[in-house]
Write a protein that holds these residues in place. Structure first.
Motif, mmCIF file in Angstrom:
data_model
loop_
_atom_site.group_PDB
_atom_site.id
_atom_site.type_symbol
_atom_site.label_atom_id
_atom_site.label_comp_id
_atom_site.label_asym_id
_atom_site.label_seq_id
_atom_site.Cartn_x
_atom_site.Cartn_y
_atom_site.Cartn_z
ATOM 1 N N SER A 111 42.233 43.135 38.337
ATOM 2 C CA SER A 111 41.663 42.912 36.959
ATOM 3 C C SER A 111 40.707 43.682 36.577
ATOM 4 C CB SER A 111 41.695 41.475 36.454
ATOM 5 O OG SER A 111 40.793 40.704 37.275
ATOM 6 N N SER A 112 39.717 43.907 37.864
ATOM 7 C CA SER A 112 38.366 44.622 37.633
ATOM 8 C C SER A 112 38.099 45.331 38.909
ATOM 9 C CB SER A 112 37.124 43.652 37.472
ATOM 10 O OG SER A 112 37.029 42.591 38.653
ATOM 11 N N PHE B 16 46.420 44.495 52.087
ATOM 12 C CA PHE B 16 46.227 44.347 50.466
ATOM 13 C C PHE B 16 47.204 43.814 50.030
ATOM 14 C CE2 PHE B 16 45.970 46.422 46.280
ATOM 15 C CZ PHE B 16 45.055 45.366 45.814
ATOM 16 N N VAL B 17 46.928 42.637 49.521
ATOM 17 C CA VAL B 17 47.932 41.841 48.725
ATOM 18 C C VAL B 17 47.381 41.643 47.206
ATOM 19 C CG1 VAL B 17 49.123 39.457 48.275
ATOM 20 C CG2 VAL B 17 48.321 40.165 50.644
ATOM 21 N N ARG B 18 48.395 42.578 46.439
ATOM 22 C CA ARG B 18 47.990 42.464 44.949
ATOM 23 C C ARG B 18 48.382 41.282 44.155
ATOM 24 N NH1 ARG B 18 48.593 47.230 40.449
ATOM 25 N NH2 ARG B 18 47.634 46.018 38.707
ATOM 26 N N ALA B 19 47.652 40.234 43.903
ATOM 27 C CA ALA B 19 48.043 39.026 43.305
ATOM 28 C C ALA B 19 47.047 38.255 42.858
ATOM 29 C CB ALA B 19 48.927 38.312 44.447
ATOM 30 N N ASN B 20 47.253 37.306 41.848
ATOM 31 C CA ASN B 20 46.051 36.543 41.279
ATOM 32 C C ASN B 20 46.092 35.266 42.249
ATOM 33 O OD1 ASN B 20 44.944 34.272 39.276
ATOM 34 N ND2 ASN B 20 44.454 36.128 38.306
ATOM 35 N N GLY C 264 36.810 36.299 40.876
ATOM 36 C CA GLY C 264 36.539 35.316 39.950
ATOM 37 C C GLY C 264 36.244 36.338 38.687
ATOM 38 N N PHE C 265 36.244 35.595 37.341
ATOM 39 C CA PHE C 265 35.754 36.079 36.305
ATOM 40 C C PHE C 265 34.070 36.039 36.224
ATOM 41 C CE2 PHE C 265 35.084 36.224 31.618
ATOM 42 C CZ PHE C 265 35.607 37.547 31.352
ATOM 43 N N LYS C 266 33.544 37.188 36.312
ATOM 44 C CA LYS C 266 32.134 37.188 36.517
ATOM 45 C C LYS C 266 31.117 37.498 35.453
ATOM 46 C CE LYS C 266 33.116 38.241 41.347
ATOM 47 N NZ LYS C 266 32.577 37.058 41.953
ATOM 48 N N TYR C 267 31.779 37.678 34.155
ATOM 49 C CA TYR C 267 30.726 37.816 33.024
ATOM 50 C C TYR C 267 30.489 36.785 32.185
ATOM 51 C CZ TYR C 267 33.445 42.313 34.253
ATOM 52 O OH TYR C 267 33.897 43.515 34.858
ATOM 53 N N ALA C 268 29.080 36.521 32.341
ATOM 54 C CA ALA C 268 28.536 35.397 32.009
ATOM 55 C C ALA C 268 28.400 35.175 30.591
ATOM 56 C CB ALA C 268 27.010 35.031 32.786
ATOM 57 N N ALA D 265 40.005 28.921 34.267
ATOM 58 C CA ALA D 265 41.464 29.174 34.756
ATOM 59 C C ALA D 265 41.140 30.074 35.908
ATOM 60 C CB ALA D 265 42.330 29.882 33.883
ATOM 61 N N GLN D 266 40.315 31.060 35.731
ATOM 62 C CA GLN D 266 40.126 31.869 36.839
ATOM 63 C C GLN D 266 39.287 31.381 38.049
ATOM 64 O OE1 GLN D 266 42.038 34.836 37.285
ATOM 65 N NE2 GLN D 266 43.016 33.972 35.446
ATOM 66 N N ASN D 267 38.076 30.831 37.701
ATOM 67 C CA ASN D 267 37.108 30.315 38.497
ATOM 68 C C ASN D 267 37.306 29.131 39.077
ATOM 69 O OD1 ASN D 267 36.222 32.704 37.787
ATOM 70 N ND2 ASN D 267 34.453 32.016 37.043
#
Length: 325
Positions: free
Chosen positions: A34-35, A47-51, A75-79, A91-93
């Motif tokens: 995703s990023s 390499f495993v492409r997965a969430n 994780g989703f890192k954009y404060a 959800a992501q973190n």
């Protein structure tokens, strides 16, 4: 036995993967891209492409690669963005970390190094942040990182998990010219991108109570950060004691004006930053002590500011027009 690096195709994660390789600790990457960038994963590294919300994929990765421990960076890192996307951030973190910890517990995997954040402190009112500084996160991102630390603590009680969390501020530089920071929110890539476009970088506020009037922040080199993750993994693998939390700080910091001056010097691009009004909520100074990490994780600033800028600029130049926008 392998170490699973979640988010191992990202800017920080990819540096950790390469540091693990050099330490003969057999990294495995799981990343949903995703990023992250697939090309950041070295050839030969699984390499495993997965969430991480994909429980079946997480479990399969742990089983297939005989994972002994996890370095959890994903994780989703954009404060700032997390304020407008709080449910996605949780959800992501948080939810994803619950899945990961449940799958680890089911297999008796008991070692986790967690990439936490200095966002757990919010806006501290001290000159030097230590691990004892009060925790007052001011964004969903900071809240989720603190909850992640709580999850580890509770898993320790319930399942005997051994863990440590690394909190840090602004990560810059590059350990290899093929690894770059593509974040649309970080200072270095923002300034570099503006220079590439012929635009003029900006400074928000020059009337702060600091030596040159601009904000002072803690900047650390990504390669130094990666080594601290590896040191923590080694200690966990050896059964050696670790604190629950470490700050990876410079103890000093640099001002925005110093950053701009060094970028001008390193790039050879002559520019005078535009000065704008202060941004609401920007504290004058945030700098952390790294003394505890120096004691246990061989943490130290191996790169000065010029090396941070030069390495980041070299990576940005190599990326050229392939740099993601």
């Amino acid at each position: 036995m392998a170490w699973l690096v979640t988010g191992g195709a990202g800017y920080i994660g990819a540096h950790v993967v390469r540091a693990l390789q050099k330490a003969d600790l057999a990294p495995v990457v799981i990343d949903d891209l995703s990023s992250g960038i697939a090309a950041f994963v070295p050839e030969g590294v699984p390499f495993v492409r997965a969430n991480l919300l994909d429980r079946a994929a997480v479990g399969a990765a742990l089983d297939e690669h005989d994972v002994a421990g996890v370095i959890h960076i994903a994780g989703f890192k954009y404060a700032g963005v997390s304020v407008t996307r709080p449910l996605h951030t949780y959800a992501q973190n948080v939810s994803a970390m619950v899945v990961l910890l449940e799958e680890l517990a089911a297999r008796g995997i008991d070692k986790v190094v967690f990439s936490s954040s200095a966002a757990t402190y919010g806006t501290p009112d001290v000159d030097l942040v230590t691990e004892d500084t009060g925790l007052h996160p001011e964004s969903p991102y900071g809240e989720t990182k603190l909850i992640g630390e709580w999850l580890l603590r509770d898993a320790e009680v319930a399942h005997g998990l051994r863990h440590t969390s690394l909190r840090y501020f602004n990560v810059v530089g590059s350990g290899s010219t093929d690894l770059f920071d593509a974040s649309p929110h970080n200072l270095f890539p923002l300034v570099f991108d503006m220079l590439y476009r012929g635009a003029t970088p900006r400074i928000n506020g020059e009337d702060y109570p600091t030596p040159d009037g601009t904000c002072v922040r803690d900047y650390i080199h990504v390669a130094d950060l990666a080594l601290a993750h590896v040191a923590a993994a080694r200690r966990l693998a050896a059964g050696e004691p670790l604190e629950r939390v470490y700050n990876l700080g410079s103890g000093d910091g640099h001002s925005v004006r110093q950053i701009m001056d060094t970028i001008r010097e390193v790039t050879g691009i002559d520019f005078t930053p535009e000065v704008h009004e202060r941004r609401p909520g920007d504290p004058a100074r945030i700098v952390a002590s790294g003394e505890l990490a120096a004691r246990d994780l061989d943490w130290r600033m191996r790169h000065d500011l010029r090396e941070m800028v030069a390495s980041a600029w070299a990576a940005r130049q190599q990326a050229g027009d392939t740099y993601p926008r």
